[in-house]
Write an enzyme that holds these catalytic residues in place. Structure first.
Site, PDB file in Angstrom:
ATOM      1  N   SER A 329       0.787  -1.212   0.000  1.00 25.96           N
ATOM      2  CA  SER A 329       0.000   0.000   0.000  1.00 25.96           C
ATOM      3  C   SER A 329       0.826   1.273   0.000  1.00 25.96           C
ATOM      4  CB  SER A 329      -0.939  -0.056   1.188  1.00 25.96           C
ATOM      5  OG  SER A 329      -2.018   0.787   1.003  1.00 25.96           O
ATOM      6  N   ASP A 340      10.547   5.281  -9.733  1.00 24.22           N
ATOM      7  CA  ASP A 340      10.263   5.900 -11.032  1.00 24.22           C
ATOM      8  C   ASP A 340      11.149   7.109 -11.297  1.00 24.22           C
ATOM      9  OD1 ASP A 340       8.376   4.007 -11.563  1.00 24.22           O
ATOM     10  OD2 ASP A 340       6.651   5.367 -11.579  1.00 24.22           O
ATOM     11  N   LYS A 354      -0.755  -3.896  -3.735  1.00 24.62           N
ATOM     12  CA  LYS A 354      -2.066  -3.345  -3.393  1.00 24.62           C
ATOM     13  C   LYS A 354      -2.208  -1.973  -4.011  1.00 24.62           C
ATOM     14  CE  LYS A 354      -5.355  -2.456   0.069  1.00 24.62           C
ATOM     15  NZ  LYS A 354      -5.400  -1.037  -0.236  1.00 24.62           N
TER      16      LYS A 354
END
Length: 496
Positions: A329, A340, A354
């Site tokens: 999460s 990223d 999740k």
């Protein structure tokens, strides 16, 4: 309804960006992630707080409350009529609160969504404690060991410490009542109470037993821990609660003050928590105006961006993130963003996966509804739900650190065939006993090793893996895990 919040979290004694069922998912078979206190918590029930870490996410989609259409109104009228009929006309008197809860539970169950649930007032209180990291108690970490409730350690400066509670103290009574046979969570509930009230613990220390009066206070459980390991700073983040970002910032500044350039952010078994904290934490390393997470509902999307400059002391740091299948999460939001933007290299094993966010609506009676309302994506648009985030460098967790808990209600002996027998073999092998296979068969060779284990630990030598043997087996694996964090050690060696 009162507050509307978006959650990205897990659950009671668990939580994350989604719901209080996260831990139930990651540990559906009570899988043991042997990471220091987390392992102890799952295996032998260490608990400091029963925390439902929910996430207060962003309300980004403007919703207008519109009137119900005819079909919806008819359905609502039907529900109301059924409630009235059963409440007034059923031949046995009914509890109206239970009828109401059953109706709500039925609707939520129909969603077939493990992250949506209805919480009672009491459950909501625990849920909110998890979000804040605050609870009222005495500040003593406890565990159940050999059917005894033992203090692992009192928190520094806590009421328990000031009252003289020490590690290894055994609690035998709470307010004069024996706790023999009680589960750990029941004892914790007894110890907690209203602020400024007193609780009396009967404590056994060696052969001495005495009563200790302790005044309950509001306790804050920190979610971040910093340690210097050689030339590497290790920052362990246990969950994403109120001000975890502030705690992380302080830890980074300490590492900078210590002259460290290499930092490990340990997110193993971190089930998540507050989404806004994940964004603030990412902002420590990511510049102002950058997207941390994208929220999506149908055709509506919104990019949640950083609002401040990144921390200058962190700019020259080499950041590594350590994750495993228990990282979920908000942990994945944070990890995905830094990955990223190439702000960190990810190590360990694949994360939980999740990618949905829950909204919470609290009612005037203190109960709460939590339901999935949107999904989230990483800055580059990766949807990790059910997939997880793959590490840049895989560091496998030792088998014994991912064992399923063996139920101590069953005895295993020669001739048995059970999946738990494989667990026994892996555990005994980790403890130095000779096991030549990892099958589910309890063979003569395993019996011999169980006998050797029992003899070495002064247990009754039967060759059967019974409750007493299981308890000692678990205890020794916990000790081994606490002494040796193999995965972290491997990562630190890589970073040297």
């Amino acid at each position: 309804m009162d507050d509307k919040q978006h959650t990205s979290s897990s659950d009671d004694e668990r939580a994350e960006i989604a719901t209080s069922n996260q831990d139930q998912e990651t540990n559906s078979s009570k899988r043991v992630h042997l990471k220091r206190w987390q392992f102890i918590s799952i295996l032998i029930g260490t608990t400091l707080i029963t925390a439902v870490i929910t996430v207060v996410a962003y309300i980004f989609i403007n919703q207008k409350i519109s009137g119900l259409n005819k079909t919806d109104q008819a359905n609502l009228n039907k529900i109301e009529n059924v409630y009235k009929i059963l409440n007034s006309d059923y031949y046995k008197k009914q509890d109206s609160d239970k009828l109401s809860k059953a109706a709500i539970d039925g609707m939520v169950k129909e969603l077939k969504d493990p992250y949506s649930e209805y919480l009672t007032k009491e459950q909501t209180k625990s849920f909110n404690e998890g979000v804040s990291g605050d609870f009222v108690g005495i500040g003593a970490e406890m565990q159940k060991k050999n059917d005894q409730i033992m203090v692992t350690s009192p928190m520094k400066g806590s009421p328990a410490e000031r009252a003289g509670i020490r590690p290894k103290d055994v609690i035998t009574k709470v307010n004069g009542k024996s706790i023999k046979g009680k589960a750990l969570d029941e004892v914790v509930k007894d110890v907690r109470g209203k602020e400024n009230t007193e609780v009396t613990l009967t404590v056994q220390r060696g052969s001495e037993e005495k009563d200790v009066k302790i005044k309950r206070e509001k306790i804050h459980v920190k979610s971040v821990d910093y340690k210097k390991k050689g030339k590497v700073g290790v920052i362990t983040i246990n969950k994403f609660q109120n001000d975890t970002s502030g705690e992380l910032k302080d830890a980074v500044l300490k590492a900078h003050k210590d002259g460290l350039k290499k930092i490990v952010l340990d997110l193993r078994n971190n089930p998540g928590g507050l989404l806004d904290e994940a964004v603030k934490m990412a902002n420590i390393f990511i510049d102002k105006g950058k997207t941390v997470v994208k929220l999506e509902k149908g055709k509506d999307t919104e990019a949640i961006q950083t609002s401040n400059d990144s921390l200058k002391e962190a700019k020259d740091m080499d950041i590594s993130i350590l994750v495993n299948e228990g990282s979920a999460s908000a942990s994945e939001v944070f990890t995905g963003a830094l990955k990223d933007y190439n702000k960190a290299k990810v190590y360990g094993s694949k994360t939980f996966g999740k990618g949905v966010v829950q909204t919470t609506r609290e009612f005037k009676d203190g109960s709460l509804l939590k339901y999935t309302e949107m999904k989230w994506l990483t800055p580059d648009g990766h949807y990790i739900h059910g997939k997880g985030i793959k590490p840049d460098v895989t560091i496998d967790t030792p088998k014994y650190q991912s064992l399923n808990v063996i139920p101590n209600t069953k005895t295993f002996k020669v001739g048995d065939d059970d999946k738990n027998i494989k667990t026994i073999k892996i555990g005994l092998s980790a403890l130095g006993y000779k096991v030549d296979n990892e099958s589910t068969q309890f063979d003569q060779a395993l019996e011999n090793q169980v006998k050797a284990f029992q003899q070495a630990n002064k247990l009754e030598v039967t060759g059967e893996f019974n409750k007493e043997t299981n308890n000692k087996f678990t205890e020794l694996l916990v000790e081994k895990a606490n002494k040796h964090d193999d995965v972290l050690d491997k990562l630190i060696n890589i970073l040297k």
